[in-house]
Design an enzyme around this catalytic site. Structure first.
Site, PDB file in Angstrom:
ATOM      1  N   HIS A 265       0.824  -1.226   0.000  1.00 23.70           N
ATOM      2  CA  HIS A 265       0.000   0.000   0.000  1.00 23.70           C
ATOM      3  C   HIS A 265       0.854   1.270   0.000  1.00 23.70           C
ATOM      4  CE1 HIS A 265      -3.636  -2.290   0.436  1.00 23.70           C
ATOM      5  NE2 HIS A 265      -3.283  -2.805   1.592  1.00 23.70           N
TER       6      HIS A 265
ATOM      7  N   ASP B  46      -2.528 -10.463  -2.622  1.00 23.09           N
ATOM      8  CA  ASP B  46      -3.111 -10.083  -1.331  1.00 23.09           C
ATOM      9  C   ASP B  46      -4.612  -9.790  -1.544  1.00 23.09           C
ATOM     10  OD1 ASP B  46      -2.108  -8.749   1.530  1.00 23.09           O
ATOM     11  OD2 ASP B  46      -3.842  -7.701   0.706  1.00 23.09           O
TER      12      ASP B  46
ATOM     13  N   HIS C 266      -6.205  -7.262  -0.578  1.00 19.18           N
ATOM     14  CA  HIS C 266      -6.376  -5.834  -0.864  1.00 19.18           C
ATOM     15  C   HIS C 266      -5.583  -5.425  -2.110  1.00 19.18           C
ATOM     16  CE1 HIS C 266      -6.711  -6.380   3.595  1.00 19.18           C
ATOM     17  NE2 HIS C 266      -7.771  -5.594   3.435  1.00 19.18           N
TER      18      HIS C 266
ATOM     19  N   ASP D 183      -4.365 -13.057   3.462  1.00 17.65           N
ATOM     20  CA  ASP D 183      -5.660 -12.539   3.925  1.00 17.65           C
ATOM     21  C   ASP D 183      -6.820 -12.892   2.987  1.00 17.65           C
ATOM     22  OD1 ASP D 183      -4.565 -10.748   2.122  1.00 17.65           O
ATOM     23  OD2 ASP D 183      -4.629  -9.016   3.478  1.00 17.65           O
TER      24      ASP D 183
HETATM   25  N1  Q9C Z   1      -9.085  -1.047  10.703  1.00 19.17           N
HETATM   26  C1  Q9C Z   1      -2.566  -5.316   4.119  1.00 19.17           C
HETATM   27  O1  Q9C Z   1      -3.200  -6.357   4.090  1.00 19.17           O
HETATM   28  N2  Q9C Z   1      -7.811  -1.265   7.108  1.00 19.17           N
HETATM   29  N3  Q9C Z   1      -3.100  -4.148   4.540  1.00 19.17           N
HETATM   30  C2  Q9C Z   1      -7.945  -0.121   7.927  1.00 19.17           C
HETATM   31  C3  Q9C Z   1      -9.649  -1.137   9.412  1.00 19.17           C
HETATM   32  C4  Q9C Z   1      -6.495  -1.343   6.569  1.00 19.17           C
HETATM   33  C5  Q9C Z   1      -4.479  -4.072   4.953  1.00 19.17           C
HETATM   34  C6  Q9C Z   1      -9.317   0.021   8.502  1.00 19.17           C
HETATM   35  C7  Q9C Z   1      -6.255  -2.670   5.901  1.00 19.17           C
HETATM   36  C8  Q9C Z   1      -4.833  -2.714   5.392  1.00 19.17           C
HETATM   37  C9  Q9C Z   1      -1.138  -5.278   3.729  1.00 19.17           C
HETATM   38 ZN    ZN Z   2      -4.127  -7.253   2.569  1.00 18.02          ZN
END
Ligand code: Q9C
Ligand code: ZN
Length: 345
Positions: free
Chosen positions: A160, A196, A198, A285
């Site tokens: 990200h 991933d 995301h 994930d």
């Molecule tokens: N607490 C990776 O899997 N969500 N990043 C934020 C919920 C962020 C995931 C709001 C998710 C990031 C590398």
């Molecule tokens: Zn992720």
């Protein structure tokens, strides 16, 4: 298969995370990598190698040097100003505000160099992130010189993080650093495949206008899932990078049957691109029990996934992204590594 551990990863231990209106213990925590390292240490096909030292040159090609400097000094600056706790951004330049000037204030700069409030900078963040750079570049050198597969066993994750921003638990983009590392070593074209849950918005941004690095990603549609503001199918690259970006957004509930179809389509596109090396952004994930994600993959599907990717038969670096079902992480990552080392390889 070589494995390079980031032994500094525990230095990044955020205090909390805001999740669905609650202040919770962070999902992205040292226990994740400890669980993976324990399981990977038991695999008989793995050769563990210590990380070497590197300077900032590759990192400063894919990231803005001013951002790298900010990241490496901001916690000390925070402490010098007698502020306590971790750093968490809380204001950003949305449309109509000036996104082109770096503010003087530490709070202003935190907003300038980030895109969400899920990513705390702590006292040991830089140490852990730099350990990730060295694990990544060590794995890249091994993969290239030995035409081998190398896994960078590291956290925090990276995909990200963009050219000059942190977010999504990520600070520096290790997939981009590995791809640029391969280019430096002599690869003419490199493919990055992101599996991933995301979308890898940072990696896409870094290479969007480059024709030498292909970026492909299979992920939950940004219409329904984080990072919400990038990852649609019509993002195909720009300028020299036109056609070298391929997004496969999928609905929540996706299981292996539907996932496999998109994987085949990504592998076809990578075959046409004809890279000299591949970087895989691996997130566990997509597992059906992941606490913050919505796909339905099973442990055995991770082996199926890597078996398919391994048919490209290229020097490969695997970087660790997300995966938050800690109890199953060791098995899921082991299953993914297993698929790369079948009898024909
Ligand atoms: N607490 C990776 O899997 N969500 N990043 C934020 C919920 C962020 C995931 C709001 C998710 C990031 C590398
Ligand atoms: Zn992720």
């Amino acid at each position: 298969m070589y494995v390079v551990l980031n032994s500094s990863h525990r230095s990044h231990a955020p205090l909390f995370e805001m999740h669905r209106g609650e202040r919770l213990p962070p999902f992205e925590c040292p226990a994740r990598l400890d669980a993976i390292a324990a399981a990977v240490g038991k695999l008989d096909f793995v050769e563990q190698v210590a990380a070497s030292r590197f300077d900032r040159s590759v990192v400063e090609t894919v990231h803005d040097p001013a951002y790298v400097e900010f990241l490496s000094t901001v916690f000390d600056e925070w402490q010098a100003a007698n502020l306590s706790g971790d750093l968490l951004p809380h204001v950003w330049p949305a449309r109509g505000l000036r996104g082109d000037r770096v503010p003087e204030s530490i709070f202003g700069r935190l907003g300038y160099y980030s895109f969400d409030a899920a990513t705390e900078v702590t006292s040991g963040t830089w140490e852990a992130v730099w350990g990730g750079v060295e694990a990544t570049l060590t794995a890249t050198n091994l993969a290239w010189s030995k035409r081998a597969k190398a896994f960078s066993l590291s956290r925090p994750p990276g995909h990200h993080a963009g050219r000059d921003f942190l977010g999504g638990y990520c600070f520096l983009n290790f997939a981009a650093i590995a791809a640029e590392g391969f280019r430096n070593l002599g690869a003419d074209r490199v493919a990055v495949l992101d599996v991933d849950y995301h979308h890898g918005n940072g990696t896409q941004q870094i290479f969007y206008d480059r024709g030498d690095v292909f970026f492909g990603s299979i992920h939950a549609s940004p219409a329904i899932a984080y990072p919400y503001f990038l990852g649609y199918e019509d993002e195909r690259g720009a300028g020299k990078g036109e056609g070298a970006n391929k997004n496969s957004p999928l609905p929540d509930g996706t299981k292996w049957r539907e996932y496999e179809r998109e994987l085949e389509s990504q592998l076809d596109a990578i075959g046409v691109f004809s890279p000299d090396a591949i970087v895989v952004s691996f997130g566990a994930d997509t597992y059906f029990e992941d606490p913050i994600s919505g796909f339905g993959l099973q442990t055995a599907d991770f082996t199926r996934m890597s078996q398919r990717i391994a048919t490209l038969d290229l020097p490969a670096v695997i970087v660790m992204e997300g995966g938050y079902a800690i109890e199953n992480l060791g098995d899921n990552v082991s299953a993914f590594l297993q698929g790369w080392v079948g009898p024909s390889r």
